[in-house]
Motif scaffolding. Structure first.
Motif, short mmCIF file in Angstrom:
data_model
loop_
_atom_site.label_atom_id
_atom_site.label_comp_id
_atom_site.label_asym_id
_atom_site.label_seq_id
_atom_site.Cartn_x
_atom_site.Cartn_y
_atom_site.Cartn_z
N ILE A 106 0.84 -1.19 0.00
CA ILE A 106 0.00 0.00 0.00
C ILE A 106 0.88 1.25 0.00
O ILE A 106 1.77 1.38 0.87
CB ILE A 106 -0.94 0.00 1.22
CG1 ILE A 106 -1.87 -1.22 1.15
CG2 ILE A 106 -1.75 1.28 1.29
CD1 ILE A 106 -2.79 -1.38 2.33
N PRO A 107 0.70 2.16 -0.96
CA PRO A 107 1.54 3.36 -1.04
C PRO A 107 1.58 4.12 0.28
O PRO A 107 0.55 4.34 0.93
CB PRO A 107 0.85 4.19 -2.13
CG PRO A 107 0.14 3.18 -2.99
CD PRO A 107 -0.31 2.11 -2.04
N VAL A 114 0.32 -2.30 8.01
CA VAL A 114 -0.63 -3.16 7.30
C VAL A 114 -0.82 -4.46 8.08
O VAL A 114 -1.95 -4.94 8.27
CB VAL A 114 -0.15 -3.45 5.86
CG1 VAL A 114 -1.13 -4.38 5.15
CG2 VAL A 114 0.00 -2.14 5.07
N LEU A 115 0.28 -5.03 8.55
CA LEU A 115 0.21 -6.26 9.33
C LEU A 115 -0.61 -6.05 10.61
O LEU A 115 -1.45 -6.88 10.96
CB LEU A 115 1.62 -6.74 9.70
CG LEU A 115 2.48 -7.24 8.53
CD1 LEU A 115 3.95 -7.31 8.93
CD2 LEU A 115 2.01 -8.61 8.04
N GLY A 116 -0.37 -4.94 11.29
CA GLY A 116 -1.11 -4.65 12.52
C GLY A 116 -2.59 -4.50 12.27
O GLY A 116 -3.43 -5.01 13.02
N ALA A 119 -4.17 -7.94 11.14
CA ALA A 119 -4.25 -8.86 12.28
C ALA A 119 -5.38 -8.46 13.22
O ALA A 119 -6.17 -9.30 13.67
CB ALA A 119 -2.92 -8.87 13.03
N GLU A 120 -5.46 -7.18 13.52
CA GLU A 120 -6.52 -6.68 14.41
C GLU A 120 -7.90 -6.97 13.85
O GLU A 120 -8.81 -7.41 14.57
CB GLU A 120 -6.32 -5.17 14.62
CG GLU A 120 -7.23 -4.56 15.64
CD GLU A 120 -6.67 -4.63 17.05
OE1 GLU A 120 -7.26 -4.00 17.94
OE2 GLU A 120 -5.67 -5.33 17.29
N LYS A 121 -8.07 -6.72 12.56
CA LYS A 121 -9.37 -6.95 11.93
C LYS A 121 -9.73 -8.43 11.94
O LYS A 121 -10.88 -8.80 12.20
CB LYS A 121 -9.36 -6.42 10.49
CG LYS A 121 -10.70 -6.54 9.77
CD LYS A 121 -10.64 -5.98 8.35
CE LYS A 121 -10.58 -4.48 8.35
NZ LYS A 121 -10.75 -3.95 6.96
N ALA A 122 -8.75 -9.28 11.67
CA ALA A 122 -9.01 -10.73 11.64
C ALA A 122 -9.42 -11.24 13.02
O ALA A 122 -10.35 -12.05 13.15
CB ALA A 122 -7.78 -11.47 11.14
N VAL A 123 -8.73 -10.79 14.05
CA VAL A 123 -9.08 -11.20 15.41
C VAL A 123 -10.50 -10.73 15.75
O VAL A 123 -11.28 -11.46 16.37
CB VAL A 123 -8.07 -10.63 16.43
CG1 VAL A 123 -8.56 -10.81 17.86
CG2 VAL A 123 -6.72 -11.32 16.26
N ASP A 245 -5.29 0.74 12.44
CA ASP A 245 -6.55 1.25 11.89
C ASP A 245 -6.38 1.86 10.50
O ASP A 245 -7.10 2.78 10.11
CB ASP A 245 -7.16 2.27 12.84
CG ASP A 245 -6.20 3.44 13.15
OD1 ASP A 245 -5.05 3.41 12.66
OD2 ASP A 245 -6.60 4.37 13.87
N ILE A 246 -5.39 1.35 9.75
CA ILE A 246 -5.18 1.83 8.39
C ILE A 246 -6.34 1.38 7.50
O ILE A 246 -6.84 0.26 7.61
CB ILE A 246 -3.85 1.26 7.82
CG1 ILE A 246 -2.66 1.86 8.58
CG2 ILE A 246 -3.71 1.51 6.34
CD1 ILE A 246 -2.46 3.33 8.39
N ASP A 247 -6.76 2.26 6.61
CA ASP A 247 -7.81 1.89 5.64
C ASP A 247 -7.15 1.11 4.50
O ASP A 247 -6.74 1.67 3.50
CB ASP A 247 -8.50 3.15 5.12
CG ASP A 247 -9.64 2.81 4.15
OD1 ASP A 247 -10.00 1.61 4.04
OD2 ASP A 247 -10.17 3.74 3.52
N THR A 248 -7.06 -0.19 4.68
CA THR A 248 -6.42 -1.04 3.66
C THR A 248 -7.39 -1.41 2.54
O THR A 248 -6.95 -1.83 1.46
CB THR A 248 -5.89 -2.34 4.29
OG1 THR A 248 -7.00 -3.09 4.81
CG2 THR A 248 -4.90 -2.05 5.40
N GLY A 249 -8.67 -1.29 2.82
CA GLY A 249 -9.66 -1.74 1.83
C GLY A 249 -9.73 -3.25 1.72
O GLY A 249 -10.31 -3.77 0.76
N LEU A 250 -9.13 -3.96 2.68
CA LEU A 250 -9.05 -5.42 2.61
C LEU A 250 -9.74 -6.06 3.80
O LEU A 250 -9.71 -5.53 4.91
CB LEU A 250 -7.58 -5.88 2.58
CG LEU A 250 -6.71 -5.36 1.45
CD1 LEU A 250 -5.25 -5.71 1.72
CD2 LEU A 250 -7.15 -5.94 0.12
N GLY A 251 -10.34 -7.22 3.56
CA GLY A 251 -10.89 -8.04 4.62
C GLY A 251 -10.44 -9.47 4.44
O GLY A 251 -9.68 -9.79 3.51
#
Length: 287
Positions: A106-107, A114-116, A119-123, A245-251
């Motif tokens: 991600i630019p 991104v990893l943080g 990981a947070e979202k997955a948990v 809390d980065i907006d990665t646009g990914l789930g």
């Protein structure tokens, strides 16, 4: 119902470790291939070990990142990436994608953030997470649901492992790093305060904020250094804190394995003359 597992890879950590730890390899055309081969080998070994439901390989973007904007001297002490390594990045990315492994870059956002965030979202969605990295900063992400593994030596960092290695629990790693700084990333810390002093202060005062409140009462040269460093402390704390809390646009659905692009993969492995890998994949009937 079985808990889903997400395995995330710090691709940038893999890249540098493979380059520095493994012997230089070239194909018959003289193209550098050692780091490519090392990273792919580590990825495949990791997948065999964990057989995850979800997977992602995360790389740092080229150019400046958020922390460079916050602190222009961030990582300024690092030499430029060796050209022998730089030329391997594009083909490595091509091979990873051809395998069907989700690749994330991600630019302006470092891989750690991104990893943080992932990981947070997955948990939050009920999954367990394993992050493969050699980066000590990621110890701050460890919880009962998030574990680190270093594939170079197969060491595992869970909550008790972090405490054993650093002398503090994962939730205090940010406080610990804020005190000692990070020479690798050129992040300033309190002069003459190393790991032992940081652990001692955190054991005595509990948190970084409590240490700062007690700064007028801390005796000796280290106390004086701490007081002089106070105006810089919030910047250091910001620099060492991994964002979640980065907006990665990914789930999680974006971290599913994709179909292997057999034709592209075979062609790339032939170009870089990874003959052993070609044989292995042939025996697995993937190519």
């Amino acid at each position: 119902m079985k808990t889903k597992l997400l395995v995330l890879v710090d691709g940038s950590s893999y890249l540098f470790r493979a380059y520095h730890a493994l012997p230089e390899l070239t194909n018959s055309e003289g193209h550098q291939t050692g780091a490519i081969h090392g990273v792919i080998t580590m990825l495949r070994r990791l997948l065999r070990r964990f057989d995850p439901d979800y997977f992602g390989v995360v790389f740092d973007p080229p150019g400046k990142t958020l922390r460079s904007n916050w602190y222009p001297q961030y990582k300024a002490n690092r030499p430029p990436m060796p050209s022998e390594l730089a030329v391997q990045i594009k083909p490595l990315h091509q091979i990873i994608r051809a395998f069907g492994y989700p690749l994330i870059q991600i630019p302006e956002i470092e891989a750690d953030d991104v990893l943080g965030t992932l990981a947070e979202k997955a948990v939050g969605q009920g999954a367990k997470v394993v992050i493969s990295t050699g980066d000590k900063d990621l110890a701050q992400l460890v919880t009962g649901e998030i574990t680190l593994i270093n594939t170079m030596d197969d060491s595992i960092l869970d909550v008790s492992g972090v405490r054993e290695k650093f002398g503090v629990n994962p939730e205090k790693i940010v406080d610990y790093l804020s005190l000692i700084g990070d020479k690798v990333d050129n992040i300033p810390g309190v002069p003459k305060v190393g790991p032992k002093t940081a652990v001692k202060w955190l054991a005595e005062y509990g948190t970084l904020d409590n240490i700062l409140r007690q700064a007028p009462n801390i005796k000796g040269k280290v106390g004086e250094n701490l007081r002089e460093f106070l105006p810089k402390m919030e910047l250091t704390r910001r620099l060492v804190t991994i964002l979640k809390d980065i907006d990665t646009g990914l789930g999680l659905p974006d971290l599913c394995f994709r179909d292997q692009n057999a034709g592209t993969l075979k062609s790339l492995l032939e170009i870089y003359e990874f003959n052993t890998l070609l044989r292995e994949l042939g025996e697995e009937k993937n190519l």
